[in-house]
Enzyme design. Structure first.
Site, PDB file in Angstrom:
ATOM      1  N   ASP A 103       0.845  -1.201   0.000  1.00 40.00           N
ATOM      2  CA  ASP A 103       0.000   0.000   0.000  1.00 40.00           C
ATOM      3  C   ASP A 103       0.881   1.253   0.000  1.00 40.00           C
ATOM      4  O   ASP A 103       2.043   1.203   0.422  1.00 40.00           O
ATOM      5  CB  ASP A 103      -0.879   0.035   1.256  1.00 40.00           C
ATOM      6  CG  ASP A 103      -1.841  -1.139   1.300  1.00 40.00           C
ATOM      7  OD1 ASP A 103      -2.150  -1.696   0.235  1.00 40.00           O
ATOM      8  OD2 ASP A 103      -2.266  -1.487   2.417  1.00 40.00           O
TER       9      ASP A 103
HETATM   10  N1  URA Z   1      -1.209  -5.948   3.878  1.00 41.17           N
HETATM   11  C1  URA Z   1      -1.704  -4.704   3.863  1.00 41.17           C
HETATM   12  O1  URA Z   1      -2.742  -4.438   4.432  1.00 41.17           O
HETATM   13  N2  URA Z   1      -1.027  -3.768   3.196  1.00 41.17           N
HETATM   14  C2  URA Z   1       0.118  -3.981   2.552  1.00 41.17           C
HETATM   15  O2  URA Z   1       0.690  -3.058   1.983  1.00 41.17           O
HETATM   16  C3  URA Z   1       0.638  -5.279   2.581  1.00 41.17           C
HETATM   17  C4  URA Z   1      -0.047  -6.248   3.244  1.00 41.17           C
END
Ligand code: URA
Length: 242
Positions: A103
């Site tokens: 993310d």
């Molecule tokens: N899980 C998440 O919620 N975000 C990420 O970036 C990676 C794994």
């Protein structure tokens, strides 16, 4: 192999960009200017040069990036800068992409490569490549919650996820909403969208900070600061391919 392919793989540009450079007479093979991209050269040739500088053929590139917050795991974005924008000009190639996604506000280990087969293999759900994250969670992650993760959770949208292993490293008072904060590590075996955040959401908790620290056998280097990257070693590439 064809000279234009060699030049493109050596990072000089796309086939059409290479064609222009050839036409301009910037490329020599064994000291002779060659303008025809169909000219045959050996893959391991050390005689191909651009503006007098010897070129080395390399088909695949592999980087380990410590992704900072604020950049998106994509190759192009209209609003934000992307993880490939972090590559220096000499390391950049237009076919490099991030393997899987973190993310925008997640930090940590991200592999960048132009090896499509490896990228596909590592993100295939069937392969169950382990991913390990370090996180700050608002609230106290109790033994009961750890057990829920171990049993396999059902996310808010009804989707079931495979068991995850949670290790609570520290629980402390904090200025967060609940007044407590837990530092944890979590190992998951899938790569669903927002998976870690949605797993904690399923037990009524909120992820304040998230960093990926491992993918398969590959660990994030402690001495790689945010935004920095390095080339993977031959051993690391081999071990990812297993
Ligand atoms: N899980 C998440 O919620 N975000 C990420 O970036 C990676 C794994």
């Amino acid at each position: 192999m064809r000279l234009d392919k060699f030049l493109a793989e050596a990072g000089l540009g796309s086939r059409s960009e290479v064609k222009v450079l050839l036409k301009k007479g910037k490329v020599t093979v064994a000291g002779l200017v060659i303008k025809d991209g169909r000219f045959q050269v050996d893959k391991n040739s050390t005689e191909v040069a651009f503006e007098g500088e010897p070129l080395i053929y390399q088909e695949y590139y592999y980087y380990l990036l410590n992704k900072p917050q604020g950049v998106v795991s994509a190759t192009k974005d209209n609003l934000d800068s992307t993880v490939v924008d972090l590559l220096a000009a000499e390391d950049f190639r237009s076919d490099i992409f991030p393997v899987g996604r973190l993310d925008k506000n997640t930090e940590g280990l991200l592999i960048l490569t132009n090896d499509g087969a490896l990228g596909h293999d590592l993100t295939q759900p069937k392969k169950h490549v382990e991913k390990e994250y370090f996180a700050h969670i608002d609230g106290e992650v109790t033994a009961e919650i750890v057990q829920k993760f171990a049993d396999g959770l059902t996310l808010k949208n009804g989707e079931k996820v495979k068991p995850g292993e949670v290790f609570v490293e520290k629980t402390m008072e904090s200025k967060t909403q609940s007044g407590m904060m837990s530092e944890i590590r979590i190992i998951i075996h899938e790569g669903k969208f927002h998976q870690v955040k949605r797993m904690f959401e399923a037990v009524g908790m909120y992820v304040l900070y998230l960093k990926r620290i491992r993918m398969g056998n590959l660990q994030l280097d402690a001495d790689l600061s945010l935004g920095q990257y390095r080339t993977l070693t031959e051993n690391e590439i081999e071990s990812l391919k297993k």
